[in-house]
Design a protein around this motif. Structure first.
Motif, short mmCIF file in Angstrom:
data_model
loop_
_atom_site.label_atom_id
_atom_site.label_comp_id
_atom_site.label_asym_id
_atom_site.label_seq_id
_atom_site.Cartn_x
_atom_site.Cartn_y
_atom_site.Cartn_z
N THR A 25 0.83 -1.21 0.00
CA THR A 25 0.00 0.00 0.00
C THR A 25 0.86 1.26 0.00
O THR A 25 0.64 2.17 -0.80
N VAL B 258 -5.38 1.97 -4.18
CA VAL B 258 -5.39 1.49 -2.79
C VAL B 258 -6.80 1.65 -2.24
O VAL B 258 -7.37 2.75 -2.25
N GLY C 157 -2.51 -5.51 1.72
CA GLY C 157 -1.49 -4.47 1.76
C GLY C 157 -0.15 -4.86 2.33
O GLY C 157 0.88 -4.32 1.91
N GLN D 139 -6.46 -2.79 4.41
CA GLN D 139 -6.09 -2.12 3.18
C GLN D 139 -5.69 -3.13 2.10
O GLN D 139 -5.06 -4.15 2.40
#
Length: 255
Positions: free
Chosen positions: A113, A140, A183, A212
């Motif tokens: 990320t 993202v 992420g 994420q």
């Protein structure tokens, strides 16, 4: 961290030995070193965690008599931790020679990320560089949030036009496929390939709130080696003063 050995180059014959034999030879050379004769070896102290490469590191340290494991909670000369293990630079001892396998703020480029966000930021600050010329279109997304969804929908509209007859084949826009990656995980864990914006949104919404994810345009027509996908693993050493040493050999992994 044995200065007497730094200027000594291994002979051609010793280079051909196995890793185990070479380490035994290195230990013998240290113990026979005239500068150390009659003196007790004052060990350097290490602290290492065992997951992944840590096991190999501990095996290597145990073959060197001038290195000893640091007692729990005591100061150390060498700290080794796996990806994700927290380390506080403020806890280092001033004046003590210490090595750690960490770089301050390394999370800015060691997680998918942050790497994606910093590439986009770098492109903007570099005079309008098109980040899509460096990496595939990357977005993202956070579960439970709306950040990134507008960007995904905007790209989806552009992609649809390209698929419906445009001659623009930038980034191999042959299909509506996306690769979705967690992420901060590694070794390919948690990666999914899916088709369509809705599938991506439904997948993200099903995950834990605030988690994420990196969503990238999937390249349907990538470069292959003998029909196989591949990546290149290049090992480097980055020092505390930002000098970079690149290992002379790399390797290619196929799947």
């Amino acid at each position: 961290m044995v200065p007497e050995l730094r200027s000594t180059s291994p002979t051609k014959n010793s280079q051909q030995k196995s890793g185990t034999n070479w380490n035994k030879s290195l230990v013998r050379r240290v113990l026979k070193n005239k500068a150390l004769k009659g003196k007790a070896l004052v060990p350097y102290l290490w602290h290492a965690y065992t997951p992944n490469e840590g096991i190999l590191m501990i095996e290597a340290l145990n073959r060197r008599p001038w290195w000893k494991k640091a007692p729990e909670g005591k100061v150390y000369n060498f700290w080794w931790g796996p990806n994700g293990e927290r380390f506080s630079f403020s806890g280092m001892t001033p004046g003590l020679r210490q090595l750690v396998n960490r770089i301050p703020q390394h999370g800015e480029f060691c997680t998918k990320t942050q790497l994606a966000l910093n590439l986009q930021s770098y492109a903007k600050r570099s005079g309008g560089v098109d980040v899509s010329s460096i990496v595939p279109t990357t977005i993202v997304l956070s579960s439970g949030g709306t950040s990134g969804l507008a960007q995904l929908k905007s790209y989806q509209a552009t992609l649809s036009k390209a698929i419906q007859g445009s001659e623009d084949t930038n980034q191999h826009l042959h299909g509506d496929f996306w690769i979705v990656k967690p992420g901060s995980r590694n070794r390919g864990m948690g990666i999914e390939v899916m088709q369509g914006q809705k599938a991506v949104e439904d997948f993200i919404r099903s995950k834990a709130t605030s988690s994420q994810w990196v969503v990238q345009k999937y390249l349907e027509d990538p470069m292959l080696i003998h029909g196989c996908k591949f990546d290149i693993r290049q090992l480097i050493l980055l020092t505390h003063d930002l000098e970079v040493y690149m290992y002379s050999e790399s390797y290619v992994r196929t799947c």
